[in-house]
Write a protein that holds these residues in place. Sequence first.
Motif, short mmCIF file in Angstrom:
data_model
loop_
_atom_site.label_atom_id
_atom_site.label_comp_id
_atom_site.label_asym_id
_atom_site.label_seq_id
_atom_site.Cartn_x
_atom_site.Cartn_y
_atom_site.Cartn_z
N ARG A 227 100.88 -42.68 47.36
CA ARG A 227 100.15 -43.20 46.19
C ARG A 227 98.91 -43.97 46.62
NH1 ARG A 227 105.47 -44.25 44.32
NH2 ARG A 227 105.32 -46.40 45.06
N ARG A 230 96.15 -41.64 47.97
CA ARG A 230 95.49 -40.91 46.91
C ARG A 230 94.45 -41.79 46.22
NH1 ARG A 230 95.46 -36.68 43.45
NH2 ARG A 230 95.08 -37.11 41.24
N GLU A 231 94.80 -43.04 45.94
CA GLU A 231 93.84 -43.95 45.32
C GLU A 231 92.61 -44.12 46.21
OE1 GLU A 231 95.86 -47.60 44.67
OE2 GLU A 231 97.21 -46.82 43.14
N ARG A 233 91.49 -42.08 48.56
CA ARG A 233 90.72 -40.84 48.71
C ARG A 233 89.86 -40.56 47.49
NH1 ARG A 233 90.64 -35.23 48.97
NH2 ARG A 233 92.26 -34.94 47.41
N LEU A 234 90.42 -40.75 46.31
CA LEU A 234 89.65 -40.48 45.09
C LEU A 234 88.45 -41.42 44.99
CD1 LEU A 234 92.50 -39.86 42.48
CD2 LEU A 234 91.08 -38.17 43.64
N SER A 246 89.86 -34.74 43.47
CA SER A 246 91.29 -34.61 43.18
C SER A 246 91.84 -33.24 43.56
CB SER A 246 91.57 -34.91 41.70
OG SER A 246 90.81 -34.05 40.87
N VAL A 273 96.68 -34.14 52.07
CA VAL A 273 97.98 -34.67 51.67
C VAL A 273 98.98 -34.55 52.82
CG1 VAL A 273 99.90 -34.43 50.05
CG2 VAL A 273 97.55 -34.12 49.25
#
Length: 384
Positions: A227, A230-231, A233-234, A246, A273
């Motif tokens: 999680r 992902r935050e 990377r975006l 995304s 990922v």
Amino acid sequence: MTLPEEVPCMLMRGGTSKGAYFLAGDLPGDAAARDDLLLRLMGSPDPRQIDGLGGAHPLTSKVAVVRPSDDPDADVEYLFLQVAVGEAEVSGGQNCGNLLAGVGPFAVERGLVPAGGDRTTVRIRMMNTGDLAAATFPTPGGRVEYAGTTALSGVPGTAAPVVVDFPPGSGALLPTGRVRDTVAGTPVTCVDNGMPTVLIAAADLRDTGITGYENPGELEENTALARRLREIRLAAGALMGLGDVSTATVPKLSLLAPPAEGGAVTTRTFIPVRCHTSIGVLGAASVAAGLLIPGNVGERIARLPPPGGRVRIEHPTGHLDVTAAVDVGEDGTTPVPGRTAVVRTARKIFDGTVFARPAAPYRTSAPAPAPAPLEGGTDDSASR
């Protein structure tokens, strides 16, 4: 009877990846038709890729498309395509420095470039970014020599060296214009020396329970880490001018920890990922260049060699040595990329014809239903 589509293909290991190499003229000119064919050749979408060439992992589900170049600075053009494993997606949004190691030998094998004596250099335009590279490898007697004594971490045995040289690119080494940014509450250095990469000190993610020395499987199972990454990377993708990432394969994220085996730094890289079992060539080049910029997030972590020395990037299965340099731009302050070079190896696995799965709706592989019992008796097939 409908005959399957057949395409000339060479399967090669390039560095620590494996992929299918094609001449551009052997694939459809229309990108959508080409991608549909590649999905069927590689066996996607299917987590096992059981009906195609793919090896059920991003590192073994790759494609190189090569053609002669009209550019006076290049001999051939190389388009890298990442074929997703479990999804019907083909992406050209990034380069692959590992498959790049096989492009020169493939070009000689296919007669696009003549062998140049005991060693041949092939100049390559990487079409994903427009950057140039030069690959030099042995060609005694006018034939590509794959056998040799060069060992790569993560690759069994040894092979002939392929020296890949990258002249300085024209893009910004620091895409955000800053050595440090804070994204999702985390200090990062966003760098692009051939691969958009976000450097993160593993210690700054200690709240997710990591140290930066875990194996890839352990990191992939850490949902709190997933999680958080992902935050990051975006947010970093937007700051780097990449837009909404995304569904993109860049930027890559590299976690940094102090070296464990005498190198410059320990890395764990997400692509984006899955955690890389080693590290990509261009990703390593970006990590090395980033570490050479004063004030980067790895400044107190890395143990850099003397100026001009190779930067040894440790990864889960060993290390990768990068010759890297960072210069100063015309304004006297902005860091710009200098020469980058790495030593890789490549090997031809097969050369022949690959047959595509028929163009029909895909179903991901699942266990087959149990066969019905034979009429008048019992089914003893499981014991045969």
